[in-house]
Design an enzyme around this catalytic site. Sequence first.
Site, PDB file in Angstrom:
ATOM      1  CG  ASP A  21      10.405  75.298  40.277  1.00 22.07           C
ATOM      2  OD1 ASP A  21      11.590  75.023  40.572  1.00 22.07           O
ATOM      3  OD2 ASP A  21       9.956  76.451  40.274  1.00 22.07           O
ATOM      4  NE  ARG A  25      11.446  77.116  45.413  1.00 21.10           N
ATOM      5  CZ  ARG A  25      10.329  77.284  44.714  1.00 21.10           C
ATOM      6  NH1 ARG A  25       9.343  77.993  45.216  1.00 21.10           N
ATOM      7  NH2 ARG A  25      10.211  76.752  43.513  1.00 21.10           N
ATOM      8  CD1 TRP A  26      10.093  68.570  49.675  1.00 25.38           C
ATOM      9  CD2 TRP A  26      12.207  67.809  49.740  1.00 25.38           C
ATOM     10  NE1 TRP A  26      10.077  67.346  50.308  1.00 25.38           N
ATOM     11  CE2 TRP A  26      11.363  66.862  50.361  1.00 25.38           C
ATOM     12  CE3 TRP A  26      13.574  67.553  49.668  1.00 25.38           C
ATOM     13  CZ2 TRP A  26      11.857  65.671  50.894  1.00 25.38           C
ATOM     14  CZ3 TRP A  26      14.060  66.374  50.214  1.00 25.38           C
ATOM     15  CH2 TRP A  26      13.209  65.444  50.812  1.00 25.38           C
ATOM     16  CB  THR A  67      18.765  76.261  27.454  1.00 21.60           C
ATOM     17  OG1 THR A  67      18.102  75.377  26.557  1.00 21.60           O
ATOM     18  CG2 THR A  67      19.975  76.856  26.783  1.00 21.60           C
ATOM     19  CG  ASN A  69      17.969  74.235  34.915  1.00 18.89           C
ATOM     20  OD1 ASN A  69      17.109  73.372  34.699  1.00 18.89           O
ATOM     21  ND2 ASN A  69      17.690  75.302  35.656  1.00 18.89           N
ATOM     22  CD1 TRP A  70      22.783  73.956  29.292  1.00 16.91           C
ATOM     23  CD2 TRP A  70      24.214  72.690  30.445  1.00 16.91           C
ATOM     24  NE1 TRP A  70      22.722  72.680  28.783  1.00 16.91           N
ATOM     25  CE2 TRP A  70      23.593  71.887  29.459  1.00 16.91           C
ATOM     26  CE3 TRP A  70      25.156  72.104  31.287  1.00 16.91           C
ATOM     27  CZ2 TRP A  70      23.892  70.521  29.306  1.00 16.91           C
ATOM     28  CZ3 TRP A  70      25.458  70.741  31.131  1.00 16.91           C
ATOM     29  CH2 TRP A  70      24.836  69.980  30.152  1.00 16.91           C
ATOM     30  NE  ARG A  72      19.171  75.632  38.683  1.00 19.91           N
ATOM     31  CZ  ARG A  72      18.151  75.181  39.365  1.00 19.91           C
ATOM     32  NH1 ARG A  72      18.318  74.157  40.191  1.00 19.91           N
ATOM     33  NH2 ARG A  72      16.958  75.711  39.265  1.00 19.91           N
ATOM     34  NE  ARG A 195       9.908  81.789  36.884  1.00 20.87           N
ATOM     35  CZ  ARG A 195       9.996  82.331  38.102  1.00 20.87           C
ATOM     36  NH1 ARG A 195       9.272  83.378  38.422  1.00 20.87           N
ATOM     37  NH2 ARG A 195      10.807  81.832  39.006  1.00 20.87           N
ATOM     38  CD  GLU A 208      -7.549  74.359  29.648  1.00 22.24           C
ATOM     39  OE1 GLU A 208      -7.578  75.098  30.644  1.00 22.24           O
ATOM     40  OE2 GLU A 208      -8.068  74.670  28.552  1.00 22.24           O
TER      41      GLU A 208
HETATM   42  C1  FPP Z   1      13.782  72.302  39.598  1.00 14.48           C
HETATM   43  O1  FPP Z   1      13.925  72.489  40.969  1.00 14.48           O
HETATM   44  C2  FPP Z   1      14.247  70.965  39.219  1.00 14.48           C
HETATM   45  C3  FPP Z   1      15.324  70.740  38.432  1.00 14.48           C
HETATM   46  C4  FPP Z   1      16.160  71.800  37.853  1.00 14.48           C
HETATM   47  C5  FPP Z   1      15.786  69.360  38.148  1.00 14.48           C
HETATM   48  C6  FPP Z   1      14.727  68.321  38.072  1.00 14.48           C
HETATM   49  C7  FPP Z   1      15.358  67.009  37.794  1.00 14.48           C
HETATM   50  C8  FPP Z   1      15.045  65.835  38.388  1.00 14.48           C
HETATM   51  C9  FPP Z   1      13.952  65.672  39.381  1.00 14.48           C
HETATM   52  C10 FPP Z   1      15.785  64.615  37.990  1.00 14.48           C
HETATM   53  C11 FPP Z   1      15.273  64.134  36.681  1.00 14.48           C
HETATM   54  C12 FPP Z   1      15.721  62.751  36.386  1.00 14.48           C
HETATM   55  C13 FPP Z   1      15.355  62.076  35.297  1.00 14.48           C
HETATM   56  C14 FPP Z   1      15.831  60.688  35.145  1.00 14.48           C
HETATM   57  C15 FPP Z   1      14.510  62.650  34.231  1.00 14.48           C
HETATM   58  P1  FPP Z   1      14.843  73.698  41.496  1.00 14.48           P
HETATM   59  O2  FPP Z   1      16.192  73.157  41.783  1.00 14.48           O
HETATM   60  O3  FPP Z   1      14.777  74.833  40.540  1.00 14.48           O
HETATM   61  O4  FPP Z   1      14.087  74.039  42.833  1.00 14.48           O
HETATM   62  P2  FPP Z   1      13.996  75.479  43.531  1.00 14.48           P
HETATM   63  O5  FPP Z   1      13.173  76.341  42.623  1.00 14.48           O
HETATM   64  O6  FPP Z   1      13.272  75.152  44.802  1.00 14.48           O
HETATM   65  O7  FPP Z   1      15.380  75.962  43.742  1.00 14.48           O
END
Ligand code: FPP
Length: 265
Positions: A21, A25-26, A67, A69-70, A72, A195, A208
């Site tokens: 996560d 924000r990064w 699930t 995230n769909w 977004r 969470r 853990e």
């Molecule tokens: C959560 O950050 C991250 C995700 C919803 C996506 C993570 C996916 C990847 C890093 C790519 C994965 C690739 C492979 C090949 C497995 P967020 O967007 O919720 O961050 P935020 O909470 O700061 O908004």
Amino acid sequence: MSLIDRINPKRLPAHVAIIMDGNGRWAISRELERVEGHKEGVASIRKVMEAARKLGIPYLTLYAFSTENWDRPAEEVNSLMDLMVHAIAEETEELKKNHVKVHCIGDIDRLPDYARTALDKCIRETASCTKFNMIIALSYSSKWELTQATRQIVREVINGELRESDIDEETVTSRLTTRGIPNPDLLIRTGGELRISNFMLWQCAYSEFYFTDTYWPDFGEEDFYKAILEFQGRERRYGKTSEQLVPDLLSSDAVTDDDLSATLN
Ligand code: FPP
């Protein structure tokens, strides 16, 4: 002494799961598009996988897309799919070279065809690898998984293949998408939220938990080692008392809290 040298090789977790996560924000904190955070997140996956392989941890699960995230914005969902497909395609040869078996858990029928095809290809091509397991949780949620398992059990009972009185914990465990994979010993969540967001609710019953404020794109090998060291300082009692634990687990080479704070401070 470096962090990796402080890790006790006899007390490694067999399975580390990560809720990656903080990508958005990064990116926003750098005035970049959110997708740039996800791109940088792929680089973190490489670093952490390398660290896990170096230590000899056999299972690593990455919660890549839930699930929920769909829901977004379509633009972000599409960019994420493209990113994952490219990363998987680009890395397949390297994964094979390193004997990494790729698994996918989740409702992949919801993925666009091109993404499912790319994923299937990678899973097929790494199927005989045995040194390390990378489990990608994609279109995954624990409630979805438990609902599927419940449906299957009911079907089997109706068809006379299973007796209601024979249903036990193993019946459920063996119908989850994680069958054959040990439960996570350690669950790491980056990005500061406290969470588990519908992730492996059944499998994490005795995991853990390790939470860090570090955003996923900033999380690297040293952060991973720090989490492992903290894990090794935990006493896993599984409902028992300290006195009942096998003496081996409390052996003198275990990392103590004092050791750990001396290292981390
Ligand atoms: C959560 O950050 C991250 C995700 C919803 C996506 C993570 C996916 C990847 C890093 C790519 C994965 C690739 C492979 C090949 C497995 P967020 O967007 O919720 O961050 P935020 O909470 O700061 O908004």
